[in-house]
Design an enzyme around this catalytic site. Structure first.
Site, PDB file in Angstrom:
ATOM      1  N   HIS A  39       0.840  -1.206   0.000  1.00 49.79           N
ATOM      2  CA  HIS A  39       0.000   0.000   0.000  1.00 49.79           C
ATOM      3  C   HIS A  39       0.871   1.251   0.000  1.00 49.79           C
ATOM      4  O   HIS A  39       0.560   2.238  -0.667  1.00 49.79           O
ATOM      5  CB  HIS A  39      -0.914   0.014   1.227  1.00 49.79           C
ATOM      6  CG  HIS A  39      -1.810  -1.186   1.344  1.00 49.79           C
ATOM      7  ND1 HIS A  39      -1.757  -2.051   2.405  1.00 49.79           N
ATOM      8  CD2 HIS A  39      -2.772  -1.672   0.519  1.00 49.79           C
ATOM      9  CE1 HIS A  39      -2.654  -3.013   2.254  1.00 49.79           C
ATOM     10  NE2 HIS A  39      -3.284  -2.808   1.102  1.00 49.79           N
ATOM     11  N   LYS A 151      -1.150  -6.773  -7.954  1.00 50.30           N
ATOM     12  CA  LYS A 151      -1.303  -8.010  -7.191  1.00 50.30           C
ATOM     13  C   LYS A 151      -2.727  -8.546  -7.345  1.00 50.30           C
ATOM     14  O   LYS A 151      -2.944  -9.743  -7.454  1.00 50.30           O
ATOM     15  CB  LYS A 151      -1.005  -7.758  -5.719  1.00 50.30           C
ATOM     16  CG  LYS A 151      -0.841  -9.023  -4.947  1.00 50.30           C
ATOM     17  CD  LYS A 151      -1.318  -8.879  -3.533  1.00 50.30           C
ATOM     18  CE  LYS A 151      -1.971 -10.151  -3.116  1.00 50.30           C
ATOM     19  NZ  LYS A 151      -3.119  -9.873  -2.285  1.00 50.30           N
ATOM     20  N   GLN A 155      -8.938  -7.657 -10.510  1.00 44.69           N
ATOM     21  CA  GLN A 155      -9.593  -6.452  -9.966  1.00 44.69           C
ATOM     22  C   GLN A 155      -9.172  -5.206 -10.743  1.00 44.69           C
ATOM     23  O   GLN A 155     -10.013  -4.369 -11.107  1.00 44.69           O
ATOM     24  CB  GLN A 155      -9.207  -6.306  -8.500  1.00 44.69           C
ATOM     25  CG  GLN A 155      -9.541  -4.955  -7.891  1.00 44.69           C
ATOM     26  CD  GLN A 155      -9.259  -4.919  -6.407  1.00 44.69           C
ATOM     27  OE1 GLN A 155      -9.989  -5.519  -5.626  1.00 44.69           O
ATOM     28  NE2 GLN A 155      -8.211  -4.227  -5.998  1.00 44.69           N
TER      29      GLN A 155
HETATM   30  P1  AMP Z   1      -6.339  -4.158  -0.179  1.00 42.74           P
HETATM   31  O1  AMP Z   1      -6.812  -3.133   0.774  1.00 42.74           O
HETATM   32  O2  AMP Z   1      -5.195  -4.956   0.370  1.00 42.74           O
HETATM   33  O3  AMP Z   1      -7.402  -5.011  -0.772  1.00 42.74           O
HETATM   34  O4  AMP Z   1      -5.698  -3.408  -1.418  1.00 42.74           O
HETATM   35  C1  AMP Z   1      -5.685  -2.028  -1.622  1.00 42.74           C
HETATM   36  C2  AMP Z   1      -4.833  -1.767  -2.841  1.00 42.74           C
HETATM   37  O5  AMP Z   1      -3.479  -2.133  -2.583  1.00 42.74           O
HETATM   38  C3  AMP Z   1      -5.267  -2.584  -4.070  1.00 42.74           C
HETATM   39  O6  AMP Z   1      -5.157  -1.788  -5.235  1.00 42.74           O
HETATM   40  C4  AMP Z   1      -4.265  -3.712  -4.081  1.00 42.74           C
HETATM   41  O7  AMP Z   1      -4.060  -4.280  -5.357  1.00 42.74           O
HETATM   42  C5  AMP Z   1      -3.020  -3.013  -3.585  1.00 42.74           C
HETATM   43  N1  AMP Z   1      -2.058  -3.974  -3.035  1.00 42.74           N
HETATM   44  C6  AMP Z   1      -2.304  -4.936  -2.104  1.00 42.74           C
HETATM   45  N2  AMP Z   1      -1.187  -5.676  -1.884  1.00 42.74           N
HETATM   46  C7  AMP Z   1      -0.224  -5.171  -2.703  1.00 42.74           C
HETATM   47  C8  AMP Z   1       1.151  -5.519  -2.956  1.00 42.74           C
HETATM   48  N3  AMP Z   1       1.757  -6.528  -2.332  1.00 42.74           N
HETATM   49  N4  AMP Z   1       1.823  -4.796  -3.867  1.00 42.74           N
HETATM   50  C9  AMP Z   1       1.227  -3.768  -4.525  1.00 42.74           C
HETATM   51  N5  AMP Z   1      -0.060  -3.388  -4.331  1.00 42.74           N
HETATM   52  C10 AMP Z   1      -0.775  -4.087  -3.429  1.00 42.74           C
END
Ligand code: AMP
Length: 286
Positions: A39, A151, A155
């Site tokens: 994030h 990742k 989505q």
């Molecule tokens: P989440 O709240 O974890 O569902 O994801 C919020 C955002 O962060 C989404 O756009 C995810 O794709 C991104 N994200 C989550 N994990 C990673 C990661 N390891 N590397 C890059 N972006 C990420």
């Protein structure tokens, strides 16, 4: 400047509107909180691309299935605010469920083709929940640019399709997956992994890399690439949801690598359902 925390959509909209009126550029990073370095990388890029950086923190109930981990999903507001302030976030938008889904709420967004198969097959309704909440966040924050991680590859494709189809007028930026030193893709759900499960979880990325190595040797058939990834992943995890080769630009199923491919995997390790993916490009061989 201390971070401003906004919880009501109307207040967030008014703040965004006045920033736009003043000629400012808004960058949005939508998340469900439990922030990690993945994030943070989105936030750093957002900081570069906008002069008002907005982070949304919202565990969206409509993207969880009835037997999924909505209640258990980690909620770590204090450390999230700490990471946000170190990344230079200006505004945190953290609405309560009732502000996002008041009584009478009924409109949803479907992106049926892109959401078909992969996670869409195993998590019915998931991408409807994602598309709908992202549309709402874009309407509330009115950003010029919104950043998402590769990742969650399917989505990202669903969101790109929706933004294009509905003329939402926001630039969607996809950011590379941030990994732990041993290759495990960072995820809020990695918190569910106990010691031995944490070690087993590395099988996903090792399987993806084995497939990429095979493609580099000139093997392009999907069955072979999927086969070699499965051979690494299957003995180690508890259950595979899918391992599939898709076209990286359209997400269409492909039987053979033709140009840009992406190999996607979802598997269960202990209490965690993990996803990962790796681009596999066709390299010309002499
Ligand atoms: P989440 O709240 O974890 O569902 O994801 C919020 C955002 O962060 C989404 O756009 C995810 O794709 C991104 N994200 C989550 N994990 C990673 C990661 N390891 N590397 C890059 N972006 C990420």
């Amino acid at each position: 400047m201390p971070i401003r925390v906004v919880s009501q959509p109307l207040a967030m909209q008014a703040l965004a509107e006045s920033h736009r009126q003043a000629g400012g550029r808004i960058a949005l990073v939508p998340t469900m909180g439990a922030l990690h370095e993945g994030h943070a990388s989105l936030l750093h890029e957002g900081r570069r691309r906008g002069d008002l950086l907005v982070l949304s923190l919202f565990v969206n109930p409509t993207q969880f299935g009835p037997n999924e981990d909505l209640a258990a999903y980690p909620r770590t507001m204090e450390s999230d605010l700490d990471i946000a302030s170190r990344a230079g976030v200006d505004v945190v938008f953290a609405p309560p469920d009732a502000a996002m889904y008041p009584p009478g709420f009924e409109t949803t967004i479907d992106v049926p083709n892109t959401a078909r198969g992969l996670c869409g097959a195993v998590r019915p309704g998931h991408f409807r929940g994602v598309a709908t909440v992202v549309a709402k966040l874009l309407n509330i924050v009115r950003p010029h640019v919104a950043l998402f991680g590769e990742k969650d590859y399917q989505q990202l494709m669903v969101i790109r399709r929706m933004v294009q189809d509905l003329d939402m007028g926001v630039e969607v930026v996809g950011m590379p997956t941030v990994r732990e030193a041993d290759g495990l893709a960072m995820s809020s759900r990695n918190r569910y992994l106990s010691g031995p499960d944490r070690a087993r979880a590395t099988a996903l990325y090792r399987g993806l890399q084995a497939a990429r190595a095979l493609a580099e040797q000139g093997v392009f058939e999907a069955t072979s690439l999927v086969g070699v990834a499965r051979a690494v992943i299957e003995p180690t995890v508890d259950r595979i949801d899918y391992v599939e080769l898709r076209d990286a630009d359209t997400l269409a199923a492909i039987a053979r690598l033709e140009k840009n491919g992406v190999l996607l995997v979802a598997a269960h390790v202990g209490r965690a359902r993990l996803i990962d993916n790796l681009r596999i490009a066709l390299v010309d061989r002499p």
